[in-house]
Design a protein around this motif. Sequence first.
Motif, mmCIF file in Angstrom:
data_model
loop_
_atom_site.group_PDB
_atom_site.id
_atom_site.type_symbol
_atom_site.label_atom_id
_atom_site.label_comp_id
_atom_site.label_asym_id
_atom_site.label_seq_id
_atom_site.Cartn_x
_atom_site.Cartn_y
_atom_site.Cartn_z
ATOM 1 N N LEU A 127 61.438 58.019 139.599
ATOM 2 C CA LEU A 127 62.172 57.353 138.529
ATOM 3 C C LEU A 127 63.302 56.467 139.055
ATOM 4 O O LEU A 127 63.769 55.585 138.338
ATOM 5 C CB LEU A 127 62.716 58.391 137.541
ATOM 6 N N GLN A 128 63.694 56.664 140.307
ATOM 7 C CA GLN A 128 64.726 55.835 140.939
ATOM 8 C C GLN A 128 64.135 54.799 141.899
ATOM 9 O O GLN A 128 64.872 54.025 142.502
ATOM 10 C CB GLN A 128 65.709 56.734 141.706
ATOM 11 N N SER A 129 62.823 54.763 142.027
ATOM 12 C CA SER A 129 62.173 53.849 142.974
ATOM 13 C C SER A 129 62.355 52.399 142.531
ATOM 14 O O SER A 129 62.508 52.102 141.340
ATOM 15 C CB SER A 129 60.681 54.173 143.085
ATOM 16 N N PRO A 130 62.340 51.464 143.475
ATOM 17 C CA PRO A 130 62.548 50.049 143.132
ATOM 18 C C PRO A 130 61.551 49.519 142.094
ATOM 19 O O PRO A 130 61.938 48.751 141.213
ATOM 20 C CB PRO A 130 62.394 49.328 144.475
ATOM 21 N N HIS A 131 60.292 49.916 142.187
ATOM 22 C CA HIS A 131 59.311 49.387 141.238
ATOM 23 C C HIS A 131 59.535 49.921 139.820
ATOM 24 O O HIS A 131 59.315 49.204 138.852
ATOM 25 C CB HIS A 131 57.867 49.604 141.722
ATOM 26 N N ILE A 132 59.998 51.148 139.679
ATOM 27 C CA ILE A 132 60.287 51.679 138.343
ATOM 28 C C ILE A 132 61.573 51.061 137.798
ATOM 29 O O ILE A 132 61.650 50.707 136.617
ATOM 30 C CB ILE A 132 60.365 53.218 138.361
ATOM 31 N N VAL A 133 62.573 50.895 138.654
ATOM 32 C CA VAL A 133 63.817 50.243 138.229
ATOM 33 C C VAL A 133 63.517 48.817 137.746
ATOM 34 O O VAL A 133 64.018 48.386 136.705
ATOM 35 C CB VAL A 133 64.858 50.262 139.370
ATOM 36 N N HIS A 134 62.665 48.111 138.475
ATOM 37 C CA HIS A 134 62.270 46.759 138.074
ATOM 38 C C HIS A 134 61.534 46.791 136.733
ATOM 39 O O HIS A 134 61.774 45.964 135.839
ATOM 40 C CB HIS A 134 61.410 46.124 139.148
ATOM 41 N N PHE A 135 60.625 47.739 136.574
ATOM 42 C CA PHE A 135 59.868 47.882 135.332
ATOM 43 C C PHE A 135 60.808 48.105 134.147
ATOM 44 O O PHE A 135 60.703 47.433 133.112
ATOM 45 C CB PHE A 135 58.871 49.043 135.471
ATOM 46 N N ILE A 136 61.736 49.038 134.284
ATOM 47 C CA ILE A 136 62.676 49.342 133.208
ATOM 48 C C ILE A 136 63.535 48.118 132.891
ATOM 49 O O ILE A 136 63.770 47.792 131.720
ATOM 50 C CB ILE A 136 63.529 50.570 133.570
ATOM 51 N N SER A 137 63.970 47.423 133.916
ATOM 52 C CA SER A 137 64.760 46.210 133.736
ATOM 53 C C SER A 137 63.972 45.151 132.963
ATOM 54 O O SER A 137 64.489 44.512 132.051
ATOM 55 C CB SER A 137 65.200 45.674 135.089
ATOM 56 N N ALA A 138 62.705 44.982 133.319
ATOM 57 C CA ALA A 138 61.855 44.004 132.628
ATOM 58 C C ALA A 138 61.686 44.368 131.156
ATOM 59 O O ALA A 138 61.693 43.485 130.288
ATOM 60 C CB ALA A 138 60.500 43.904 133.313
ATOM 61 N N LEU A 139 61.553 45.657 130.861
ATOM 62 C CA LEU A 139 61.430 46.076 129.459
ATOM 63 C C LEU A 139 62.728 45.828 128.700
ATOM 64 O O LEU A 139 62.693 45.457 127.526
ATOM 65 C CB LEU A 139 61.044 47.553 129.362
ATOM 66 N N GLU A 140 63.859 46.050 129.366
ATOM 67 C CA GLU A 140 65.149 45.832 128.709
ATOM 68 C C GLU A 140 65.426 44.349 128.464
ATOM 69 O O GLU A 140 66.043 43.987 127.471
ATOM 70 C CB GLU A 140 66.271 46.450 129.541
ATOM 71 N N GLU A 141 64.953 43.493 129.363
ATOM 72 C CA GLU A 141 65.207 42.050 129.257
ATOM 73 C C GLU A 141 64.268 41.352 128.279
ATOM 74 O O GLU A 141 64.569 40.262 127.796
ATOM 75 C CB GLU A 141 65.071 41.402 130.630
ATOM 76 N N ASN A 142 63.125 41.949 128.015
ATOM 77 C CA ASN A 142 62.113 41.325 127.167
ATOM 78 C C ASN A 142 61.758 42.260 126.012
ATOM 79 O O ASN A 142 61.716 43.467 126.177
ATOM 80 C CB ASN A 142 60.841 41.038 127.978
ATOM 81 N N ASP A 143 61.467 41.694 124.890
ATOM 82 C CA ASP A 143 61.071 42.480 123.718
ATOM 83 C C ASP A 143 59.546 42.550 123.671
ATOM 84 O O ASP A 143 58.910 41.959 122.798
ATOM 85 C CB ASP A 143 61.639 41.828 122.449
ATOM 86 N N TRP A 144 58.975 43.251 124.656
ATOM 87 C CA TRP A 144 57.525 43.319 124.785
ATOM 88 C C TRP A 144 56.914 44.603 124.261
ATOM 89 O O TRP A 144 55.713 44.669 124.037
ATOM 90 C CB TRP A 144 57.111 43.158 126.241
ATOM 91 N N VAL A 145 57.713 45.654 124.112
ATOM 92 C CA VAL A 145 57.152 46.947 123.717
ATOM 93 C C VAL A 145 57.820 47.490 122.470
ATOM 94 O O VAL A 145 59.017 47.324 122.251
ATOM 95 C CB VAL A 145 57.219 47.995 124.852
ATOM 96 N N GLU A 146 57.002 48.119 121.667
ATOM 97 C CA GLU A 146 57.483 48.781 120.454
ATOM 98 C C GLU A 146 58.218 50.065 120.819
ATOM 99 O O GLU A 146 59.261 50.379 120.257
ATOM 100 C CB GLU A 146 56.279 49.072 119.553
#
Length: 96
Positions: A66-85
């Motif tokens: 959950l602290q790995s770079p790819h998960i941090v990037h994923f979470i950041s992308a979800l926060e920056e974009n309104d892509w998921v319900e």
Amino acid sequence: MIHLVAEIKAYPNNIEQVTALLTGLLEPTREEEGCCQYELFLDEQIEGLFMFQEIWASQEALEKHLQSPHIVHFISALEENDWVEYSHIRPIKFVG
């Protein structure tokens, strides 16, 4: 062993973007120490509903994930974009 199901429900217009994000998590996560299983599914009846089925060797391995770079990037992308319900993680118990 830690068993989980993670659900991510993409908005219909954003399925392509979410698919790219999620498939980008597969290889780096599968290479992580303590990752026993990490499989991505797309529901055939509910449009845009993705599910990860995960098995981790320990809580420590999951926390590192959950602290790995790819998960941090994923979470950041979800926060920056309104892509998921919605997205949520549910622990599950192996029965048989």
